[in-house]
Scaffold this motif. Structure first.
Motif, PDB file in Angstrom:
ATOM      1  N   ALA A 160      41.564  36.947  35.072  1.00 53.11           N
ATOM      2  CA  ALA A 160      42.251  38.067  35.735  1.00 53.11           C
ATOM      3  C   ALA A 160      41.773  39.397  35.160  1.00 53.11           C
ATOM      4  N   ARG A 161      41.658  39.450  33.842  1.00 50.77           N
ATOM      5  CA  ARG A 161      41.177  40.680  33.201  1.00 50.77           C
ATOM      6  C   ARG A 161      39.745  40.985  33.622  1.00 50.77           C
ATOM      7  N   ASP A 162      38.912  39.949  33.740  1.00 53.89           N
ATOM      8  CA  ASP A 162      37.523  40.153  34.157  1.00 53.89           C
ATOM      9  C   ASP A 162      37.450  40.698  35.584  1.00 53.89           C
ATOM     10  N   LEU A 163      38.288  40.154  36.466  1.00 57.35           N
ATOM     11  CA  LEU A 163      38.280  40.631  37.852  1.00 57.35           C
ATOM     12  C   LEU A 163      38.772  42.074  37.929  1.00 57.35           C
ATOM     13  N   LEU A 164      39.812  42.383  37.180  1.00 57.04           N
ATOM     14  CA  LEU A 164      40.308  43.762  37.131  1.00 57.04           C
ATOM     15  C   LEU A 164      39.234  44.708  36.597  1.00 57.04           C
ATOM     16  N   ALA A 165      38.561  44.280  35.526  1.00 61.61           N
ATOM     17  CA  ALA A 165      37.532  45.120  34.914  1.00 61.61           C
ATOM     18  C   ALA A 165      36.375  45.373  35.871  1.00 61.61           C
ATOM     19  N   SER A 166      36.041  44.379  36.689  1.00 61.50           N
ATOM     20  CA  SER A 166      34.942  44.550  37.646  1.00 61.50           C
ATOM     21  C   SER A 166      35.278  45.598  38.695  1.00 61.50           C
ATOM     22  N   ALA A 167      36.577  45.872  38.865  1.00 63.05           N
ATOM     23  CA  ALA A 167      37.013  46.902  39.814  1.00 63.05           C
ATOM     24  C   ALA A 167      37.372  48.200  39.102  1.00 63.05           C
ATOM     25  N   GLY A 168      37.183  48.224  37.773  1.00 61.68           N
ATOM     26  CA  GLY A 168      37.451  49.442  37.013  1.00 61.68           C
ATOM     27  C   GLY A 168      38.867  49.561  36.507  1.00 61.68           C
TER      28      GLY A 168
END
Length: 206
Positions: A160-168
């Protein structure tokens, strides 16, 4: 139009409120949280001169205390040998091409075994918006769109954190909404349950 939300058990809402209160940090404290510094003694003048000469000739400088021999990391960068492995791992990670939000999302959907249609309908995303996400690899979504996909795909906290980070984005301990999301991710709630919880907390639903 969404159906009326079911009211979650009062005990669950109370537990989430306690979780938020226990984990909530002041924004200023969060920014200054645990600064990391590498402490080293200042070398005598002659050691400083020797280090400059070593650098000039492309040789790794001797460590001031002699405990950790320096290693060459390339491009004129020298680190104590005990940090060399950490640097190499970090460099390897940074050298990997990062996925954009669109690329990461589509990969996660493929890995989930669900179809695109199943995912975007369950996330409450219309076909036109999903088509834009799919065709524009640099598409920047709203944070609630990202969270909706996280719960539909039942991602663990790291993914979840990785997906959020990919969107900034990131899960901030300075925001109650993010902490509510973090709790729901940790508990593995589905998107319907999450929306019921958000509604009961007086927060915007996904």
């Amino acid at each position: 139009m969404r159906p009326p939300y079911q009211k979650p058990p009062a005990a669950l809402i109370a537990k989430i409120r306690r979780y938020i209160a226990e984990h909530l940090q002041d924004a200023a404290d969060h920014l200054a949280d645990e600064p990391h510094e590498i402490l080293r003694r200042t070398p005598p003048l002659f050691e400083g001169e020797q280090r400059r000469r070593d650098l000039h000739h492309g040789r790794p400088p001797k460590d001031a205390g002699g405990a950790f021999p320096a290693v060459v990391m390339g491009a004129g960068i020298f680190l104590p040998s005990h940090l060399g492995g950490l640097f190499s791992r970090l460099k390897s990670k940074l050298n990997k091409v990062d996925e954009t939000f669109s690329e990461r999302l589509l990969r996660l959907i493929d890995e989930s075994g669900m179809t695109d249609v199943e995912v975007y309908k369950r996330a409450g995303i219309d076909r036109k918006l999903f088509s834009k996400i799919r065709t524009d690899k640099n598409y920047h979504p709203k944070i609630r769109v990202v969270y909706a996909f996280i719960f539909v795909l039942q991602l663990n906290l790291d993914d979840a954190r990785d997906l959020l980070a990919s969107a900034g984005y990131s899960i901030s301990p300075a925001h109650e909404y993010d902490l509510a999301m973090q709790y729901c991710i940790e508990e593995g709630f589905d998107i319907d349950t999450v929306n019921e919880i958000l509604y009961a907390l007086g927060m915007d639903v996904l």
